[in-house]
Design an enzyme around this catalytic site. Structure first.
Site, mmCIF file in Angstrom:
data_model
loop_
_atom_site.group_PDB
_atom_site.id
_atom_site.type_symbol
_atom_site.label_atom_id
_atom_site.label_comp_id
_atom_site.label_asym_id
_atom_site.label_seq_id
_atom_site.Cartn_x
_atom_site.Cartn_y
_atom_site.Cartn_z
ATOM 1 N N GLY A 1 -16.035 -6.078 -26.851
ATOM 2 C CA GLY A 1 -15.027 -5.127 -26.391
ATOM 3 C C GLY A 1 -15.576 -4.248 -25.280
ATOM 4 O O GLY A 1 -15.382 -3.036 -25.290
ATOM 5 N N HIS A 2 -16.267 -4.886 -24.326
ATOM 6 C CA HIS A 2 -16.825 -4.146 -23.202
ATOM 7 C C HIS A 2 -17.188 -5.106 -22.071
ATOM 8 O O HIS A 2 -17.146 -6.314 -22.231
ATOM 9 C CB HIS A 2 -18.070 -3.351 -23.637
ATOM 10 N N ALA A 3 -17.536 -4.505 -20.939
ATOM 11 C CA ALA A 3 -18.088 -5.228 -19.787
ATOM 12 C C ALA A 3 -19.334 -4.470 -19.349
ATOM 13 O O ALA A 3 -19.545 -3.320 -19.746
ATOM 14 C CB ALA A 3 -17.074 -5.297 -18.644
ATOM 15 N N ARG B 1 -15.847 -8.938 -22.415
ATOM 16 C CA ARG B 1 -16.087 -9.898 -23.478
ATOM 17 C C ARG B 1 -15.745 -9.310 -24.833
ATOM 18 O O ARG B 1 -15.942 -8.118 -25.079
ATOM 19 C CB ARG B 1 -17.519 -10.414 -23.462
ATOM 20 N N ILE C 1 -18.811 -0.547 -19.818
ATOM 21 C CA ILE C 1 -17.422 -0.125 -19.643
ATOM 22 C C ILE C 1 -16.740 -0.493 -20.947
ATOM 23 O O ILE C 1 -16.546 -1.673 -21.244
ATOM 24 C CB ILE C 1 -16.738 -0.835 -18.455
#
Length: 136
Positions: free
Chosen positions: A52-54, A99, A124
């Site tokens: 749940g981030h980049a 992802r 992020i």
């Protein structure tokens, strides 16, 4: 950030097979970056969600050492899902790709080789901020 889904790659991990079993080797030629951090996810409940981030600077290489799990990848325009379930194949995720990991099978282990040491400022974690980042 112009990174796209087309830059996400599944890479073969060299292996040596003999009657005693298989040996897989990840060396500096296996992935296109030097890794500074190694971590792994395990005992993840089947209904749990990870990721749940980049990342802004960090690249990652994910390997299903045991079992299977799904990786949902998003470049801001396109979204795909890849199932990892073979310990001799790894998923290269470049910078600027959102992802999410879910669908973990019982006993699954996800190995992650990261190009950078942990830095919270590189993450992020809000999808709307990710979309803004991709437009910049």
């Amino acid at each position: 950030m112009k990174t796209t889904i087309s830059e996400v790659l599944i890479l073969e991990i060299p292996k040596v097979s003999d009657p005693r079993g298989n040996l897989a080797v990840i060396e500096k030629e296996t992935i296109p970056f030097s890794f500074k951090r190694v971590y792994y996810l395990y005992d993840v409940p089947s209904d749990a969600y990870r990721g749940g981030h980049a990342h802004i600077q960090q690249q990652e290489f994910l390997v299903a050492l045991s079992g299977s799990f799904d990786v949902i990848l998003d470049d801001g325009n396109e979204r795909i899902q890849i199932t990892l379930n073979k310990p001799d194949k790894g998923l290269l995720i470049p910078v600027g790709i959102w992802r999410e990991l879910d669908g973990f099978s019982s006993g699954s282990v996800c190995l992650v080789l990261a190009s950078e040491e942990y830095d919270e400022n590189d993450y992020i974690r809000d999808y709307s901020n990710f979309k803004l980042f991709k437009r910049s």
